[in-house]
Design an enzyme around this catalytic site. Structure first.
Site, PDB file in Angstrom:
ATOM      1  N   TRP A  84     -12.021  12.006   8.732  1.00  0.00           N
ATOM      2  CA  TRP A  84     -10.599  11.667   8.915  1.00  0.00           C
ATOM      3  C   TRP A  84     -10.303  10.342   8.298  1.00  0.00           C
ATOM      4  CZ3 TRP A  84      -7.658   7.852  11.382  1.00  0.00           C
ATOM      5  CH2 TRP A  84      -6.261   8.067  11.262  1.00  0.00           C
ATOM      6  N   GLU A 111      -4.163  -7.308   5.144  1.00  0.00           N
ATOM      7  CA  GLU A 111      -3.294  -6.186   5.520  1.00  0.00           C
ATOM      8  C   GLU A 111      -2.376  -6.629   6.655  1.00  0.00           C
ATOM      9  OE1 GLU A 111      -5.398  -2.852   7.204  1.00  0.00           O
ATOM     10  OE2 GLU A 111      -3.808  -1.439   6.675  1.00  0.00           O
ATOM     11  N   ARG A 133       0.864  -1.182   0.000  1.00  0.00           N
ATOM     12  CA  ARG A 133       0.000   0.000   0.000  1.00  0.00           C
ATOM     13  C   ARG A 133       0.895   1.224   0.000  1.00  0.00           C
ATOM     14  NH1 ARG A 133      -3.723   2.514   4.844  1.00  0.00           N
ATOM     15  NH2 ARG A 133      -1.747   3.562   5.252  1.00  0.00           N
ATOM     16  N   HIS A 141      -9.125   6.783   2.531  1.00  0.00           N
ATOM     17  CA  HIS A 141      -9.554   7.105   3.902  1.00  0.00           C
ATOM     18  C   HIS A 141     -10.784   8.007   3.952  1.00  0.00           C
ATOM     19  CE1 HIS A 141      -8.360   6.947   8.262  1.00  0.00           C
ATOM     20  NE2 HIS A 141      -7.979   5.780   7.812  1.00  0.00           N
ATOM     21  N   GLU A 179     -13.444  -1.585   6.636  1.00  0.00           N
ATOM     22  CA  GLU A 179     -12.697  -1.807   7.886  1.00  0.00           C
ATOM     23  C   GLU A 179     -13.442  -1.274   9.102  1.00  0.00           C
ATOM     24  OE1 GLU A 179      -9.044   0.308   6.763  1.00  0.00           O
ATOM     25  OE2 GLU A 179      -9.392   1.652   8.441  1.00  0.00           O
ATOM     26  N   TYR A 191      -3.334  11.940   5.332  1.00  0.00           N
ATOM     27  CA  TYR A 191      -3.492  10.614   5.912  1.00  0.00           C
ATOM     28  C   TYR A 191      -2.386   9.652   5.459  1.00  0.00           C
ATOM     29  CZ  TYR A 191      -4.770   5.929   6.800  1.00  0.00           C
ATOM     30  OH  TYR A 191      -4.687   4.640   7.221  1.00  0.00           O
ATOM     31  N   ASP A 196      -5.114   3.801  -0.001  1.00  0.00           N
ATOM     32  CA  ASP A 196      -6.216   4.074   0.924  1.00  0.00           C
ATOM     33  C   ASP A 196      -6.604   5.551   0.831  1.00  0.00           C
ATOM     34  OD1 ASP A 196      -8.037   4.214   2.971  1.00  0.00           O
ATOM     35  OD2 ASP A 196      -6.713   3.373   4.505  1.00  0.00           O
ATOM     36  N   ARG A 219     -13.513  -5.540   3.646  1.00  0.00           N
ATOM     37  CA  ARG A 219     -12.390  -5.369   4.587  1.00  0.00           C
ATOM     38  C   ARG A 219     -12.754  -5.603   6.055  1.00  0.00           C
ATOM     39  NH1 ARG A 219      -7.767  -3.742   4.525  1.00  0.00           N
ATOM     40  NH2 ARG A 219      -8.013  -1.818   5.714  1.00  0.00           N
ATOM     41  N   GLU A 258      -9.074   1.919  -1.706  1.00  0.00           N
ATOM     42  CA  GLU A 258      -9.769   1.606  -0.448  1.00  0.00           C
ATOM     43  C   GLU A 258     -10.525   2.803   0.109  1.00  0.00           C
ATOM     44  OE1 GLU A 258      -6.961   0.005   2.318  1.00  0.00           O
ATOM     45  OE2 GLU A 258      -8.100   0.646   4.070  1.00  0.00           O
TER      46      GLU A 258
END
Ligand SMILES: [Mg+2]
Length: 414
Positions: A414, A351, A158, A224, A274, A170, A222, A295, A248
């Site tokens: 975030w 991951e 990643r 985020h 996630e 991030y 990612d 995820r 992601e």
């Protein structure tokens, strides 16, 4: 004709369960369940930045109802804690249930003398493909970090980098080897976000990585939750030529239908989930084939018992697993996840961020990294333990995840 009850079927009565909170590098919450036969199991109950809420939920509401139950009755205990509680779902509840479930599978494995993957249906693969995190302050730094992961044997990486003009983007560490969250402050650190700057920057990052490292390495990214659906569609399209393994969390997924829009515009594979804790959080995403990877994790999605249901639903639609596995999950979750990954037929990737040495000392385990894969051992149960006396040397240290604001001060995801 009936013979004597096999030893592995004799009830294992839960006589004690307790929560252990420790901070060997970062905060972890662990549930330990002990039975009258001396067999015990442990489960991860860590919810990053909200650790004590789960500790309280377990101690105040779950532990009292476990005492006296047969630890072998995993399904019934799961239903009791989920269906039996009027207030269902949510990260705190489902993390608490996951901790119990993981500990019970650990106990069942130990009682049967079998590693967890054998209980689930046996091995589907020899090793679990993992991806590591290459983070850099800028493109050059990330390109260099990707090289270090390749040298270490990773086959999937990643990649994240700092964005010019965006302080605290991030996925960028505060220094070499340092974690990028949570903040070392009593209150959440405020970071800045600029979507236009990011959208200009991200394709340049992947162009540079492909130029330096070629086509063979699998690359992940990612977002985020920072983009709107149409912005995510635009980014996915711009990244197509760099052939990502996945993009992601492109946009928040409370509104699962939002992914229809992204899907209409790009063939970049999508991963999400996630922060999901229930099959209902991803039902539309999976059934409409709006994502390619789910995820959800053992610890935040109700344990092995519920994660298996999510994976089975996903399997019907050719959606593969790609469980969250950052260092905010303890080695207990990682051990259980690797057994799950070793079994699950529709496995995608796992991951993996290596834990700090002091974390590994508190949580001895038998899984190991080899040539881009993690491999589980054959210790009965999930193969991870806790050194309780060492854990007491690392007291809880309250930390907070950051928040993000746009340049004009608007609060953002975030
Ligand atoms: Mg993520």
């Amino acid at each position: 004709m009936t013979g004597p009850t096999p030893a592995s079927c004799i009830p294992l009565i839960i006589r004690d369960a307790r929560v252990i909170v420790t901070c060997p590098g970062r905060n972890f919450v662990t549930l330990k369940i002990e039975t009258d036969q001396g067999v015990y199991g442990i489960g991860d109950a860590t919810l990053n930045g909200r650790e004590l809420s789960v500790a309280s939920y377990l101690t105040d509401h779950v532990v009292p109802v476990l005492i006296g139950r047969d630890a072998h009755r995993i399904e019934d205990i799961w239903q009791y804690l989920y269906r039996g509680a009027y207030w269902r779902r949510g990260p705190v509840t489902m993390t608490a249930i996951a901790a119990v479930d993981t500990a019970l599978w650990d106990i069942k494995g130990k009682a049967a003398g079998l590693p967890l993957y054998q209980l689930l249906g046996g091995r589907s693969r020899e090793g679990v493909l993992v991806y590591g995190h290459a983070n850099g302050a800028d493109i050059e730094h990330t390109v260099e970090t990707v090289g270090r992961y390749r040298e270490a044997g990773y086959r999937a990486i990643r990649a994240q980098s700092g964005v010019p003009g965006v302080k605290g983007a991030y996925g960028v560490g505060s220094g070499a080897g340092k974690i990028y969250e949570p903040a070392d402050t009593a209150l959440p650190q405020e970071t800045l976000w600029s979507t236009p700057a990011y959208l200009r920057h991200a394709p340049k990052l992947f162009e540079a990585i492909r130029v330096a490292h070629g086509e063979e390495i699998e690359l992940l990214h990612d977002v985020h939750h920072r983009l709107t659906p149409i912005e995510a569609a635009r980014l996915g399209k711009a990244l197509e030529e760099y052939r990502l393994f996945w993009m992601e969390d492109a946009t928040p997924a409370e509104n699962q239908e939002a992914f229809r829009l992204i899907r209409q515009h790009t063939t970049t594979p999508l991963a999400v989930g996630e922060i999901f804790n229930s099959i209902h959080d991803c039902r539309t995403l999976i059934q409409e084939q709006l994502i390619d990877f789910i995820r959800t994790t053992v610890v935040h999605a109700g344990g092995i018992t519920h994660l298996r249901r999510i994976a089975d639903l996903a399997g019907l639609y050719q959606v593969r697993t790609g469980s969250h596995g950052a260092t905010d999950l303890s080695p207990v979750c990682m051990g259980a996840a690797l057994h799950f990954d070793t079994w699950v037929p529709n496995f995608g990737i796992q991951e993996y961020m290596a834990h700090a040495p002091e974390t590994d000392e508190v949580f001895p385990h038998d899984y190991r990294f080899e040539d881009g894969y993690l491999k589980v051992g054959d210790t009965p149960g999930h193969g991870v333990d806790i050194d309780e006396s060492l854990a007491t040397k690392y007291p809880y240290n309250p930390k907070q995840l950051p928040v993000a604001r746009l340049e004009d001060g608007t609060l953002w995801n975030w």
